[in-house]
Design a protein around this motif. Structure first.
Motif, mmCIF file in Angstrom:
data_model
loop_
_atom_site.group_PDB
_atom_site.id
_atom_site.type_symbol
_atom_site.label_atom_id
_atom_site.label_comp_id
_atom_site.label_asym_id
_atom_site.label_seq_id
_atom_site.Cartn_x
_atom_site.Cartn_y
_atom_site.Cartn_z
ATOM 1 N N UNK A 94 41.665 47.968 56.660
ATOM 2 C CA UNK A 94 41.170 46.595 56.507
ATOM 3 C C UNK A 94 41.621 45.967 55.195
ATOM 4 N N UNK A 95 41.679 46.766 54.131
ATOM 5 C CA UNK A 95 42.085 46.220 52.826
ATOM 6 C C UNK A 95 43.559 45.816 52.828
ATOM 7 N N UNK A 96 44.398 46.684 53.391
ATOM 8 C CA UNK A 96 45.832 46.365 53.448
ATOM 9 C C UNK A 96 46.107 45.207 54.399
ATOM 10 N N UNK A 97 45.321 45.119 55.473
ATOM 11 C CA UNK A 97 45.488 44.007 56.399
ATOM 12 C C UNK A 97 45.112 42.695 55.715
ATOM 13 N N UNK A 98 44.065 42.713 54.895
ATOM 14 C CA UNK A 98 43.655 41.511 54.151
ATOM 15 C C UNK A 98 44.750 41.077 53.181
ATOM 16 N N UNK A 99 45.419 42.056 52.568
ATOM 17 C CA UNK A 99 46.528 41.743 51.657
ATOM 18 C C UNK A 99 47.676 41.101 52.413
ATOM 19 N N UNK A 100 47.931 41.598 53.616
ATOM 20 C CA UNK A 100 49.008 41.030 54.430
ATOM 21 C C UNK A 100 48.656 39.616 54.869
ATOM 22 N N UNK A 101 47.399 39.388 55.207
ATOM 23 C CA UNK A 101 46.957 38.036 55.592
ATOM 24 C C UNK A 101 47.226 37.058 54.450
ATOM 25 N N UNK A 102 46.900 37.455 53.217
ATOM 26 C CA UNK A 102 47.126 36.590 52.059
ATOM 27 C C UNK A 102 48.616 36.311 51.871
ATOM 28 N N UNK A 103 49.439 37.341 52.084
ATOM 29 C CA UNK A 103 50.886 37.177 51.965
ATOM 30 C C UNK A 103 51.418 36.218 53.026
ATOM 31 N N UNK A 104 50.898 36.348 54.233
ATOM 32 C CA UNK A 104 51.327 35.464 55.325
ATOM 33 C C UNK A 104 50.946 34.020 55.027
ATOM 34 N N UNK A 105 49.789 33.808 54.449
ATOM 35 C CA UNK A 105 49.363 32.446 54.085
ATOM 36 C C UNK A 105 50.306 31.830 53.066
ATOM 37 N N UNK A 106 50.816 32.663 52.168
ATOM 38 C CA UNK A 106 51.695 32.153 51.106
ATOM 39 C C UNK A 106 53.148 32.020 51.548
ATOM 40 N N UNK A 107 53.634 33.023 52.297
ATOM 41 C CA UNK A 107 55.068 33.058 52.582
ATOM 42 C C UNK A 107 55.418 33.013 54.063
ATOM 43 N N UNK A 108 54.407 33.116 54.945
ATOM 44 C CA UNK A 108 54.674 33.159 56.369
ATOM 45 C C UNK A 108 55.093 34.550 56.818
ATOM 46 N N UNK A 160 39.166 61.355 60.823
ATOM 47 C CA UNK A 160 40.505 61.554 60.259
ATOM 48 C C UNK A 160 41.472 60.551 60.869
ATOM 49 N N UNK A 161 41.376 60.358 62.187
ATOM 50 C CA UNK A 161 42.237 59.403 62.875
ATOM 51 C C UNK A 161 42.030 57.987 62.340
ATOM 52 N N UNK A 162 40.790 57.653 61.997
ATOM 53 C CA UNK A 162 40.477 56.317 61.491
ATOM 54 C C UNK A 162 40.744 56.164 59.996
ATOM 55 N N UNK A 163 41.256 57.223 59.368
ATOM 56 C CA UNK A 163 41.597 57.133 57.962
ATOM 57 C C UNK A 163 40.410 57.134 57.016
ATOM 58 N N UNK A 164 39.251 57.599 57.488
ATOM 59 C CA UNK A 164 38.047 57.568 56.661
ATOM 60 C C UNK A 164 37.951 58.771 55.721
#
Length: 307
Positions: free
Chosen positions: A49-63, A209-213
């Motif tokens: 979820x954290x990395x996805x949020x970072x990608x969302x912010x990047x998409x907002x800035x650069x597409x 483990x599969x969910x990365x927790x």
């Protein structure tokens, strides 16, 4: 173990870059996000979820900087092959359209590319990696996962006993070795010893483990706790408090001693394990072994029937 060489060659694995870089007559286009649907068999299950949020912010800035790979569907829509994180991020960022590259791929090609992209992820956890490799091997050999696992075990057992593999199994082993060489992370022996045991973890441990927790090394220590309630409680506490491996080991030592299993339970557990192995074994193709098993079952039936 003597090895007979064959002239069979495993199919080459085409990567995502190979498909994105091919067919220049089909340039990048843009389509509405609601016209892209996920495939029925999606190899990726966990998204940080954290990395996805970072990608969302990047998409907002650069597409979206890299196009999604899709294939056309008869209903005028597209099926996603690679780029689910980008598609999710685009939707969360409010984009109505995304760049795509469309390729005419069959089901096997589409799944192969999706699996290869999955294996190239930096945040891939060991369970996802193991399942992706097994699915690729299963796809290449045209068999199910259990058959791939059986072949790996047969190869190992034959090597340990100095025995030769039959020709069919030998061909499968050579294909597996060739494909693993292309992936570049394992050979058949190391994949069997370091990755297959992951899938034997208790279901509750395997899930987190599969969910990365939780990391695999920590999960492996917790998995040794036989009492299900104790294991579940410690697992939840280790995740919520972000315990180190040493803290987990210390907590395990403080658990109440487990009750020694009765002879009946020990025998029942062995019987269950033998039954599972028999279902996956090639022993049934050997008449002498089949007759021997039948004779042993008759003796067991007679023993348990006595008063």
């Amino acid at each position: 173990m003597a090895v007979k060489k064959t002239d069979r060659v495993a199919p080459k694995l085409k990567t995502l870059d190979a498909y994105l870089g091919s067919a220049p007559e089909q340039p990048t286009a843009s389509v509405q996000t609601d016209k892209i649907q996920l495939p029925q068999k999606q190899p990726r299950r966990y998204f940080d979820s954290e990395k996805l949020a970072q990608l969302v912010q990047s998409v907002k800035e650069f597409g979206i900087l890299e196009p999604l790979l899709v294939r056309p569907l008869p209903n005028g829509k597209y099926e996603l092959i690679a780029g689910e994180r980008r598609l999710r991020a685009a939707k969360e960022a409010g984009l109505k359209e995304v760049p795509i590259v469309s390729r005419e791929l069959d089901d096997q090609q589409a799944l192969q590319v999706a699996l290869m992209e999955n294996l190239q992820r930096e945040d891939l956890n060991p369970v996802e990696e193991t399942e992706a490799v097994l699915d690729l091997l299963s796809l290449a050999l045209a068999v199910d996962r259990s058959e791939v696992v059986s072949v790996l075990h047969q190869s190992y057992n034959a090597k340990q006993r100095g025995q030769e593999l039959n020709q069919n199994v030998l061909i499968q082993v050579e294909k597996i070795e060739s494909l693993l060489s292309e992936i570049g992370r394992f050979n058949a022996g190391t994949f069997r010893s370091s990755r297959l045991p992951l899938l034997n973890l208790p279901a509750d441990v395997l899930s987190v483990v599969r969910d990365g927790k939780i990391e695999y090394t920590k999960a492996q220590a917790i998995a040794r706790i036989k009492d299900e309630e104790q294991r579940t409680n410690l697992l939840q506490e280790a995740i919520s408090k972000e315990w180190s491996l040493n803290e987990i080991k210390a907590a395990i030592k403080e658990l109440k001693p487990e009750v020694e299993p009765t002879p009946e339970k020990i025998v029942a557990q062995r019987w269950s394990e033998i039954g599972k192995r028999l279902q996956q074994s090639q022993v049934w193709s050997d008449r002498k072994k089949r007759d021997r098993i039948t004779k042993l079952l008759d003796e067991l039936d007679k023993l348990t029937g006595e008063g």
